[in-house]
Each structure stands twice: as structure tokens, then as C-alpha cells.
Scaffold this motif. Structure first.
Motif, PDB file in Angstrom:
ATOM      1  N   GLN A 120       0.815  -1.207   0.000  1.00  0.00           N
ATOM      2  CA  GLN A 120       0.000   0.000   0.000  1.00  0.00           C
ATOM      3  C   GLN A 120       0.851   1.262   0.000  1.00  0.00           C
ATOM      4  O   GLN A 120       0.513   2.255  -0.655  1.00  0.00           O
ATOM      5  N   GLY A 134       3.894   1.377  -1.227  1.00  0.00           N
ATOM      6  CA  GLY A 134       4.848   1.358  -2.344  1.00  0.00           C
ATOM      7  C   GLY A 134       6.267   1.091  -1.917  1.00  0.00           C
ATOM      8  O   GLY A 134       7.213   1.452  -2.633  1.00  0.00           O
ATOM      9  N   LEU A 167       3.380  -4.392  -7.239  1.00  0.00           N
ATOM     10  CA  LEU A 167       2.188  -4.206  -8.053  1.00  0.00           C
ATOM     11  C   LEU A 167       2.571  -3.477  -9.336  1.00  0.00           C
ATOM     12  O   LEU A 167       3.241  -2.450  -9.302  1.00  0.00           O
ATOM     13  N   SER A 168       2.135  -4.026 -10.459  1.00  0.00           N
ATOM     14  CA  SER A 168       2.420  -3.420 -11.757  1.00  0.00           C
ATOM     15  C   SER A 168       1.124  -3.036 -12.437  1.00  0.00           C
ATOM     16  O   SER A 168       0.059  -3.607 -12.168  1.00  0.00           O
ATOM     17  N   ASN A 169       1.243  -2.087 -13.339  1.00  0.00           N
ATOM     18  CA  ASN A 169       0.084  -1.554 -14.053  1.00  0.00           C
ATOM     19  C   ASN A 169       0.268  -1.790 -15.547  1.00  0.00           C
ATOM     20  O   ASN A 169       1.331  -1.503 -16.110  1.00  0.00           O
ATOM     21  N   ILE A 221      -4.158  -3.828 -12.631  1.00  0.00           N
ATOM     22  CA  ILE A 221      -3.150  -3.909 -11.586  1.00  0.00           C
ATOM     23  C   ILE A 221      -2.959  -5.391 -11.264  1.00  0.00           C
ATOM     24  O   ILE A 221      -3.941  -6.106 -10.997  1.00  0.00           O
ATOM     25  N   GLU A 226      -6.500   3.635  -7.920  1.00  0.00           N
ATOM     26  CA  GLU A 226      -6.009   3.460  -6.554  1.00  0.00           C
ATOM     27  C   GLU A 226      -6.791   2.373  -5.815  1.00  0.00           C
ATOM     28  O   GLU A 226      -6.231   1.644  -4.988  1.00  0.00           O
ATOM     29  N   SER A 262      -7.989  -0.344  -7.202  1.00  0.00           N
ATOM     30  CA  SER A 262      -7.450  -1.617  -7.685  1.00  0.00           C
ATOM     31  C   SER A 262      -6.127  -1.938  -6.986  1.00  0.00           C
ATOM     32  O   SER A 262      -5.894  -3.093  -6.581  1.00  0.00           O
ATOM     33  N   ARG A 263      -5.276  -0.935  -6.825  1.00  0.00           N
ATOM     34  CA  ARG A 263      -3.993  -1.153  -6.158  1.00  0.00           C
ATOM     35  C   ARG A 263      -4.203  -1.603  -4.717  1.00  0.00           C
ATOM     36  O   ARG A 263      -3.563  -2.561  -4.240  1.00  0.00           O
ATOM     37  N   ASN A 264      -5.080  -0.961  -3.981  1.00  0.00           N
ATOM     38  CA  ASN A 264      -5.283  -1.299  -2.576  1.00  0.00           C
ATOM     39  C   ASN A 264      -6.028  -2.616  -2.414  1.00  0.00           C
ATOM     40  O   ASN A 264      -5.788  -3.353  -1.440  1.00  0.00           O
TER      41      ASN A 264
END
Length: 754
Positions: free
Chosen positions: A304, A306, A313-315, A324, A559, A561-563
């Protein structure tokens, strides 16, 4: 000496020439030997003529080919599935660009060689340096054919088919291999004097022209090869048998597996309700405060924030869709691979104006849809109607609260709301009843979100404050989003530090709920509530930095999706890659263009084959043991030597003397002793010539060959069937060569010869 009379049945000579020449008798030598046949000398001359041009060219060519193929690298030695998207280059635009590329790069096709380019081009250029010195050796082979022709025609005594002194000069110049000068002189003689060239001059001319053309073309191609062969930097690929754990899969096996029953788990203390519970959320605490927790909270928090961890996590974007997904922190440019991992993509759109239409100023309630109602003052959750209220402390006023929340629906219009799950004994006796919205597995998953005072009044941008999808009032701002989250398993190809292919496959609804479900549990326990509250606040704060509501919606979706991925990391474990190949980067190699290379090889092979063909022809068809002596005289030095061997001006009937010579040869085969000639045996008449051939009335001087008493052939000038000395042309040749210093120490003497 008997006169040569007209009508001689044996010789066919038309008339006696002695009265015309006014000759006086001199000593009459006896021609009793046939021309010497020294096979060893002939073979040595042919072998030398082949070896001098061919061996250097073959050695250089073989060395060049050996180095290229020994150190050649495959242009692509890896897996086809990992082929970089930029491998295929576009064609050049326009003819000038194509010509420039052809000149500087030798075309598109090329070998990649791990060898010094300067060494390769230097080796290739060796042939060009020695070829100009090889022409004379090749023309020495051609001289066998010219000599054979002269011998045959001299035996017949036919003046018309023999060259005159001037054309003999051209022939000797051509056989000398002087190249362009001899070719130029021959062309001028043919076209300026309008005189037909007598054989073998034309044949020798074309052979020398072909050799000279190759002598010019091969160095030109060598130069092109040197320009087009240059160093480049590439990555070298090699397949590997080892596998790295760069993929990610659900953690279902092993001693510490967190998802032994798949993405859904029903095992916990006194679990008595048959409802969905994601395996990414731990339900095993000994107190109400820690009853619910995130699996692997350390890695979750690091992701979370980074910060570095084993997973990152990649985009990856496909059009307007942003995925993500889990990758490994050890990924880099040195290893290409194919791996699979779960991925989450979220899309949001503003719906603030829709919610404003259902706003109740007295209750501070927004009725956005039939299944999505927000009460800004009620504690969460409002158990009577499943309304959600993000205010944690009811004592806070709206102006003091910083609020954000999330609520799930069953469809994209958020028309229905999931029910509430209540468990009075969850976690054991004494914990009291616990209530949470039911998690309904769905892929895609639908939900609405909102935020109040993100951004704050003092930090809102001018563009955002005027956006119609932002609800702005004197006491603060609020906005609402309608969102959809999709979960897939992706298989991607990682090549040279970037993704080359990205394929998605939707996962099951239960697997999708593993990522979205934890956000429904925001109020279960104080400890877990802090985690979700911090997460939602961070997402809203990041999105509030946008200038428009569309931009805010996109940022919030990314954001989220990342979390969602970060909170679920505890449910996954590393997975081996599908394919791998090692990449050695930035290796300096040599690009060898195929066009110049194969053209150069072809020209040199033509050169070698032509020389070998001449050698075979000289050995098989020119009687080299006989013509080798004549071949040696087809030069300025040889012609001069022929004259000084017979300094007297001689004349005799060419046809008769030749015939008698071969009659004696036949008698010798009949066991006659060639040395026992009798007085009755006819001897060739030989007398001093007082008149040169050019002075003969109507006579045209030609140069032929005659056998001499030593058993060799000598050059003699003929006119009207009579032999003469070759002193006139010898003198011209010898004096010119002596002036140029080409006759060594004798040059000074011969230059003064009168």
C-alpha cells in the motif's frame, strides 16, 4: 642450294622467291629434330599459373567464411512466444532511403557475428590487394592457347591467319597482363586503323577484358563489404532450464496455506453461518479487537505504501482499461519469461448530480439509487435498512468530519442492496453480536463510493470547483462515484524489461469476491476498521488532487485496484514461470550484410573457377609440352631472346622446310638414324635476306613459328611464304623495354642498340 621452283608438288609454293630477294648462299643447317617436349616444364608452368592466383584467393575466402560462420549468432535464439514486438522493422521510405540503406548497411538481411568487424573487413580486403598482381599469372595460361594457335597455323604455312608484327605487338602486350593500357591499345588499333584483328588477338583481348573487369569489380565489392560491415549492440538470448517464482497463485497447499478450501473459507471459531468469507481476511482472533485481520499485514502495508517487498504491483493498460497485477521484485532486463498472476481492473464514473436529486436537507441523506442511500449522520452500519453512514463518531458535525465510504450492489445500476449478516456468537462467548453486509460473489462486482471534504475547501482547484459533478456548498464538498471492478487471471510475456503480450481470463465470482469482499467488512472490529478507514482515506485523498471529476473518477478507480490487490496479498504465494530465457544485454557484435558477402564470395569463386578452367584447358588441349617453349617467347624478353639466338637474317621456304622437318620425323619413327643423312637427301634452302618483308612487292609481313635444329620453335616473319628474321619487331620491343628499365643490367646496352 637448289632453287625453290614453282609447281613443287610437295610444298605447293607458287614460285621461286630467291630471285626476288637477291639472296646469296650461306651455311645450310640441317633441321633434324622435332621440337622439344619437356612435360615437366609445361606442367610446372601450368601449376604455377593456377597456384599463384587461386591459392591466395581461396585461403582468404576460406578464412573469411570460417570466421563468420564460427562466430555467427542466431538472430533470434529464444522462444517465439517471447519475441519482442519491435523485432520486425519497417521498410525504408522512398528510393533514396532504400539506396542509402543498401550502401551503408548492405540491405536488411545480415549475419550477426561475435567477432571484430575490423578484422573481418581487413581479411576480406587482402584479396583486393593481391589481385592486381595476379593477372600476369593468369595470362600465362592464356599464352598456352595463343602459342598453340600460332604453332598450328605456322605448320600450315598460311600467312593470312597469322598476326602481322603490329598485332603481334598487341598480342604480347595483352599476354603481359598490363590490363587497361593493353586493352586501350587494342581498341585504338581496331577502330582507328580499321584493321581486323587476327586470331588469337581477339580471344586474348576478351579474356584480359574479363579478368580486368573482375579485378575492378572485386575490390569495389570489397569496399562495399567494408562499409556495410559495422558493429552494433544487441542482446544475446539463451534458453534456460531453471524456473523463477515470478508468477502468483492462490495459496492452497502447504503447512501455512491460507486458502486451503479455495478463495472462500467457512472455518473459524464457532462459525455457524453459511455465508461467504474471503480467505484473504483472517477470522481467528482471541479478542474482539483482533477478531478480524488482514492475512500477512506486513506485506499488505508495504504494498500500500509502495515500499520494497518480494511482491510488487504493476500496471498494464489495454486501451482505457488499467490492470493492476502481482509481479516479482526480482524482475529485470536480464531474464525474459512468461508468467501468470491475478489482476484487478476498476472503472468509475461520477454520479454526484444523480445523488443530488435525492438529497434530503433535514436528514442529510442522499438517495442516489434504489439500492444506494447514504445517511451522513448515522453510525455504520444502519442495521434497519442497510444504509451506510461513514461518520464514525455521531458527535462530530458535518463540517468537522472527513468522510468516505463504500457500499456494494448487485448490478451496475445499484438497484438492489445486499442483506446484512448477523452472528451473535462469532469468535466465542462474550464477544457480542457482529453485523456486516453480506458479500455476494460477483465478477464484475458493482459498488458506489463517496467522500466528503476531499479535497478540503482550501485546496480545491478552480477547475474542479466548477465541475457540475462536484457538490459544493458553503460547508464543504462531496462527490459520488458508480464503480465496477473486474478480476482476471493474466498471462503476460516479459521481454527486455517490458511486457510484450498480456492475455486476460476472467476468474470465478468467488475468486473476484476475495479482492472486493474485504471492503464490505469495514465496521466489524475496531482494529480492522482502522485498516479500511486508512485505505479509503488514502484513495480519496489521492483522487482529490485531480482537476476534473472524470480525472478524479479514473484516479480513484486505479487506486482502489492497487489497494484491493495489496490487502489480498496474504492469500497468494509465488508461482513458477511458464517459459524463461536468459538475456545478456548490450553485447557489441558485428553485423555482416548478406548481399555484399555472398556477392563477394561469388565473384571470387568465378575468378578461381575461370583460372582452373584455363589451366585444365591448357593441359588438355594445347599440347603444353610443345607449346610451353613458344609460350615463353610470347613476351618482349622471349622475343628478344629468339632473335639473338639467330642473329643472321635468314630466309627459306616456310612450307617446304616445315614439310621436310616432319618427313624426317616420320623417317625417324621408321628407325632411320636422323644423323645419317646422305648427299641425295633434300635439305631446306636457307639464305641471307637482303630485303625486309615490308619491302616486298605486294607482300604482307606475318609472324609465325619455325622449328630449329635445337628442337624448339623460333619466331620468324613470313611474307609470301618466305621466312625472315624478326629483328625489326624485336628491336622495337627491346629498345622500349630497355628504356623503361625492365631488362635489368642489359637495359643500357640494348637501349643503344642500332
Amino acid at each position: 642450294m637448289a632453287d625453290i621452283k614453282e609447281g613443287d608438288a610437295k610444298t605447293g609454293v607458287k614460285a621461286s622467291v630467291e630471285p626476288l630477294l637477291g639472296a646469296s648462299s650461306i651455311e645450310e643447317p640441317v633441321i633434324s629434330q622435332r621440337p622439344n617436349r619437356d612435360v615437366k616444364n609445361a606442367i610446372w608452368a601450368i601449376v604455377t599459373g593456377v597456384a599463384l592466383p587461386c591459392i591466395p584467393i581461396i585461403v582468404v575466402l576460406v578464412l573469411l567464411i570460417y570466421l563468420i560462420y564460427k562466430h555467427k549468432l542466431d538472430l533470434w535464439s529464444g522462444y517465439v512466444e517471447l519475441l519482442p514486438s519491435g523485432t520486425i522493422t519497417n521498410a525504408s521510405n522512398g528510393a533514396l532511403s532504400a539506396l542509402s540503406d543498401l550502401r551503408h548497411n548492405g540491405g536488411k538481411a545480415a549475419y550477426i557475428v561475435q567477432y571484430n568487424p575490423s578484422t573481418l573487413t581487413t581479411i576480406a580486403s587482402w584479396t583486393s590487394r593481391i589481385i592486381p598482381y595476379l593477372t600476369s599469372s593468369i595470362m600465362a595460361l592464356v599464352a598456352f592457347f595463343a602459342a598453340r594457335y600460332l604453332v598450328q597455323q605456322s605448320k600450315r604455312g598460311d600467312d593470312a591467319v597469322l598476326p602481322n608484327p603490329e598485332q603481334l605487338t598487341l598480342l604480347i602486350g595483352l599476354l603481359g597482363g598490363s590490363g587497361v593500357d593493353s586493352i586501350k591499345d587494342t581498341l585504338f588499333h581496331r577502330w582507328l586503323k580499321k584493321e581486323r584483328l587476327i586470331h588469337p588477338v581477339p580471344a586474348v583481348f576478351w579474356v584480359l577484358l574479363f579478368i580486368t573487369f573482375l579485378n575492378i569489380l572485386i575490390p569495389a565489392v570489397d569496399t562495399w563489404f567494408g562499409i556495410a560491415t559495422h558493429p552494433i549492440t544487441i542482446d544475446i538470448l539463451s534458453n534456460t532450464t531453471t524456473k523463477q517464482n515470478f508468477g502468483r497463485q492462490l495459496y492452497t497447499q502447504g503447512e501455512n496455506a491460507t486458502c486451503t478450501n479455495g478463495p472462500r473459507t467457512n472455518t473459524s471459531f464457532n462459525w455457524g453461518i453459511n455465508t461467504y468469507w474471503p480467505c484473504s481476511i483472517l477470522l481467528a482472533g482471541k479478542s474482539l479487537e483482533n477478531l478480524v485481520a488482514v492475512q500477512d499485514p506486513t506485506d499488505s502495508t508495504l504494498l500500500q505504501l509502495g515500499l520494497p517487498t518480494s511482491t510488487k504491483l504493476s500496471n498494464y493498460s489495454v486501451g482505457s482499461t488499467h490492470w493492476i497485477f502481482y509481479t516479482d521484485s526480482k524482475m529485470g532486463r536480464s531474464l525474459d519469461f512468461i508468467a501468470s498472476a491475478p489482476a484487478v481492473s476498476t472503472q468509475c464514473r461520477p454520479m454526484t448530480r444523480l445523488c443530488e436529486q435525492g438529497y434530503n436537507n433535514e436528514t442529510f441523506t442522499y438517495d442516489c439509487t434504489s439500492g444506494f442511500r447514504i445517511n451522513m449522520t448515522s453510525p455504520w452500519p444502519y442495521t434497519l435498512s442497510n444504509e451506510t453512514a461513514p461518520i464514525d463518531d455521531p458527535s462530530l458535525s458535518l463540517s468537522e468530519a472527513t468522510l468516505t465510504g463504500i457500499a456494494f450492489g448487485s448490478d451496475a445500476e445499484l438497484s438492489t442492496t445486499p442483506g446484512l449478516v448477523q452472528n451473535a456468537s462469532l469468535g466465542g462467548t462474550g464477544f457480542g453480536p457482529i453485523t456486516w453486509p453480506e458479500i455476494i460473489p460477483s465478477n464484475p462486482a458493482y459498488f458506489g463510493t463517496w467522500a466528503r471534504n476531499y479535497p478540503g475547501l482550501l485546496s480545491i482547484s478552480d477547475e474542479l470547483v466548477t465541475d457540475p459533478e462536484l457538490d459544493y456548498s458553503g460547508s464543504g464538498v462531496q462527490w459520488f462515484l458508480n464503480c465496477t471492478t473486474t478480476v482476471a487471471n493474466v498471462t503476460y510475456a516479459w521481454t527486455n524489461g517490458s511486457i510484450q503480450s498480456f492475455n486476460t481470463e476472467l476468474v470465478s465470482p468467488e475468486m473476484a469476491a476475495l479482492f472486493t469482499g474485504p471492503f464490505s467488512l469495514i465496521g466489524l472490529t475496531e482494529g480492522y476498521k482502522d485498516v479500511l478507514k486508512s485505505t479509503m482515506s488514502t484513495i480519496a485523498r489521492t483522487a482529490a488532487l485531480s482537476d476534473t471529476m472524470d480525472q478524479l473518477a479514473n484516479t480513484w478507480a486505479l487506486e482502489f485496484s492497487r489497494n484491493a490487490m495489496a490487502l489480498s496479498i496474504g492469500a497468494f504465494t509465488p508461482l513458477q514461470t511458464v517459459l524463461e530465457q536468459q538475456r545478456t544485454q548490450a553485447v557489441i557484435v558485428t553485423r555482416v550484410p548478406l548481399g555484399p558477402l555472398f556477392l563477394l564470395i561469388a565473384l571470387k569463386l568465378v575468378y578461381v573457377v575461370a583460372v582452373i578452367g584455363l589451366a585444365i584447358g591448357a593441359y588438355a588441349f594445347t599440347h603444353p609440352s610443345e607449346t610451353e617453349v613458344v609460350k615463353e617467347q610470347l613476351s618482349t624478353k622471349g622475343l628478344a631472346a629468339a632473335h639473338f639466338d639467330q642473329p643472321q637474317l635468314l630466309q627459306s621456304n616456310a612450307v617446304k622446310a616445315t614439310q621436310e622437318h616432319f618427313d624426317r620425323h616420320i623417317n625417324k619413327r621408321s628407325d632411320r638414324d636422323p644423323g645419317s643423312s646422305t648427299a641425295d637427301e633434300p635439305k631446306p634452302g636457307i639464305s641471307r635476306a637482303k630485303t625486309l618483308p615490308r619491302d616486298l612487292d605486294g607482300g604482307k609481313a606475318r609472324v609465325g613459328l619455325a622449328p630449329d635444329p635445337e628442337g624448339t620453335w623460333k619466331f620468324i616473319m613470313l611474307a609470301n611464304g618466305v621466312w625472315h628474321s624478326i629483328e625489326p619487331i624485336v628491336k622495337t620491343f627491346a629498345v622500349n623495354e630497355a628504356k623503361a628499365g625492365n631488362l635489368g643490367g642489359a637495359s643500357g646496352i640494348i637501349a643503344g642498340w642500332k
